[in-house]
Scaffold this motif. Sequence first.
Motif, PDB file in Angstrom:
ATOM      1  N   THR A 153       0.851  -1.184   0.000  1.00  0.00           N
ATOM      2  CA  THR A 153       0.000   0.000   0.000  1.00  0.00           C
ATOM      3  C   THR A 153       0.887   1.235   0.000  1.00  0.00           C
ATOM      4  OG1 THR A 153      -0.055   0.173   2.415  1.00  0.00           O
ATOM      5  CG2 THR A 153      -1.756  -1.220   1.383  1.00  0.00           C
ATOM      6  N   ARG A 154       0.260   2.372  -0.170  1.00  0.00           N
ATOM      7  CA  ARG A 154       1.017   3.620  -0.125  1.00  0.00           C
ATOM      8  C   ARG A 154       1.719   3.752   1.230  1.00  0.00           C
ATOM      9  NH1 ARG A 154       1.736   8.012  -2.885  1.00  0.00           N
ATOM     10  NH2 ARG A 154       2.117   9.994  -1.889  1.00  0.00           N
ATOM     11  N   CYS A 193      10.051  -1.686   0.406  1.00  0.00           N
ATOM     12  CA  CYS A 193      11.210  -1.477  -0.465  1.00  0.00           C
ATOM     13  C   CYS A 193      12.511  -1.555   0.322  1.00  0.00           C
ATOM     14  CB  CYS A 193      11.098  -0.143  -1.185  1.00  0.00           C
ATOM     15  SG  CYS A 193       9.867  -0.172  -2.496  1.00  0.00           S
ATOM     16  N   THR A 194      12.515  -1.026   1.528  1.00  0.00           N
ATOM     17  CA  THR A 194      13.700  -1.114   2.371  1.00  0.00           C
ATOM     18  C   THR A 194      14.018  -2.570   2.671  1.00  0.00           C
ATOM     19  OG1 THR A 194      13.296   1.047   3.353  1.00  0.00           O
ATOM     20  CG2 THR A 194      14.698  -0.468   4.597  1.00  0.00           C
ATOM     21  N   PHE A 195      12.993  -3.347   3.001  1.00  0.00           N
ATOM     22  CA  PHE A 195      13.185  -4.759   3.311  1.00  0.00           C
ATOM     23  C   PHE A 195      13.691  -5.532   2.091  1.00  0.00           C
ATOM     24  CE2 PHE A 195      11.483  -9.112   3.445  1.00  0.00           C
ATOM     25  CZ  PHE A 195      12.155  -9.577   4.560  1.00  0.00           C
ATOM     26  N   LEU A 196      13.109  -5.260   0.923  1.00  0.00           N
ATOM     27  CA  LEU A 196      13.484  -5.995  -0.289  1.00  0.00           C
ATOM     28  C   LEU A 196      14.766  -5.470  -0.910  1.00  0.00           C
ATOM     29  CD1 LEU A 196       9.957  -6.384  -1.884  1.00  0.00           C
ATOM     30  CD2 LEU A 196      11.288  -8.138  -0.701  1.00  0.00           C
ATOM     31  N   GLY A 197      15.074  -4.197  -0.690  1.00  0.00           N
ATOM     32  CA  GLY A 197      16.287  -3.592  -1.228  1.00  0.00           C
ATOM     33  C   GLY A 197      16.163  -3.195  -2.679  1.00  0.00           C
ATOM     34  N   ALA A 198      16.886  -2.154  -3.049  1.00  0.00           N
ATOM     35  CA  ALA A 198      17.060  -1.700  -4.430  1.00  0.00           C
ATOM     36  C   ALA A 198      15.778  -1.289  -5.138  1.00  0.00           C
ATOM     37  CB  ALA A 198      17.787  -2.767  -5.257  1.00  0.00           C
ATOM     38  N   LEU A 199      14.754  -0.897  -4.392  1.00  0.00           N
ATOM     39  CA  LEU A 199      13.535  -0.378  -4.998  1.00  0.00           C
ATOM     40  C   LEU A 199      13.247   0.995  -4.406  1.00  0.00           C
ATOM     41  CD1 LEU A 199      11.301  -3.578  -4.815  1.00  0.00           C
ATOM     42  CD2 LEU A 199      12.392  -2.660  -6.853  1.00  0.00           C
ATOM     43  N   ASP A 200      12.643   1.865  -5.198  1.00  0.00           N
ATOM     44  CA  ASP A 200      12.324   3.230  -4.781  1.00  0.00           C
ATOM     45  C   ASP A 200      10.945   3.249  -4.120  1.00  0.00           C
ATOM     46  OD1 ASP A 200      11.520   5.896  -4.628  1.00  0.00           O
ATOM     47  OD2 ASP A 200      12.377   6.424  -6.560  1.00  0.00           O
ATOM     48  N   GLY A 201      10.920   3.450  -2.800  1.00  0.00           N
ATOM     49  CA  GLY A 201       9.666   3.438  -2.050  1.00  0.00           C
ATOM     50  C   GLY A 201       8.687   4.509  -2.481  1.00  0.00           C
ATOM     51  N   ALA A 224       5.065   3.817  -4.081  1.00  0.00           N
ATOM     52  CA  ALA A 224       3.857   4.395  -3.486  1.00  0.00           C
ATOM     53  C   ALA A 224       3.012   5.102  -4.542  1.00  0.00           C
ATOM     54  CB  ALA A 224       4.224   5.360  -2.365  1.00  0.00           C
ATOM     55  N   ALA A 225       3.658   5.833  -5.433  1.00  0.00           N
ATOM     56  CA  ALA A 225       2.931   6.528  -6.502  1.00  0.00           C
ATOM     57  C   ALA A 225       2.277   5.529  -7.454  1.00  0.00           C
ATOM     58  CB  ALA A 225       3.875   7.450  -7.269  1.00  0.00           C
ATOM     59  N   ALA A 226       2.981   4.454  -7.770  1.00  0.00           N
ATOM     60  CA  ALA A 226       2.425   3.437  -8.661  1.00  0.00           C
ATOM     61  C   ALA A 226       1.242   2.724  -8.017  1.00  0.00           C
ATOM     62  CB  ALA A 226       3.505   2.429  -9.051  1.00  0.00           C
ATOM     63  N   VAL A 227       1.374   2.406  -6.738  1.00  0.00           N
ATOM     64  CA  VAL A 227       0.287   1.747  -6.008  1.00  0.00           C
ATOM     65  C   VAL A 227      -0.928   2.660  -5.944  1.00  0.00           C
ATOM     66  CG1 VAL A 227      -0.405   0.926  -3.717  1.00  0.00           C
ATOM     67  CG2 VAL A 227       1.766   0.217  -4.687  1.00  0.00           C
ATOM     68  N   THR A 228      -0.712   3.929  -5.646  1.00  0.00           N
ATOM     69  CA  THR A 228      -1.811   4.888  -5.585  1.00  0.00           C
ATOM     70  C   THR A 228      -2.514   4.990  -6.929  1.00  0.00           C
ATOM     71  OG1 THR A 228      -0.737   6.124  -3.818  1.00  0.00           O
ATOM     72  CG2 THR A 228      -2.414   7.284  -5.088  1.00  0.00           C
ATOM     73  N   ALA A 229      -1.747   5.076  -8.000  1.00  0.00           N
ATOM     74  CA  ALA A 229      -2.334   5.157  -9.340  1.00  0.00           C
ATOM     75  C   ALA A 229      -3.177   3.917  -9.635  1.00  0.00           C
ATOM     76  CB  ALA A 229      -1.242   5.322 -10.394  1.00  0.00           C
TER      77      ALA A 229
END
Length: 64
Positions: free
Chosen positions: A8-9, A16-24, A28-33
């Motif tokens: 979720t947003r 992302c912090t847990f999985l690493g190498a992703l922009d949180g 969040a913007a993609a999930v919101t969209a």
Amino acid sequence: MDGLISVTRSNSAAACTFLGALDGAALAAAVTAAQQGHALTTDQSALIGRFELAADARIDAAIA
């Protein structure tokens, strides 16, 4: 129906912090969209795909 893992947003940065190498923030913007029914950009769609792959890899590693 929600899956076992739901991003979720509000939890995207932590995921992302847990999985690493992703922009949180971008996730969040993609999930919101997606939640608002907007068409995703190519980058947003790819980011969600990378999130799914990273989550799947973590799960696979945990049960191996």
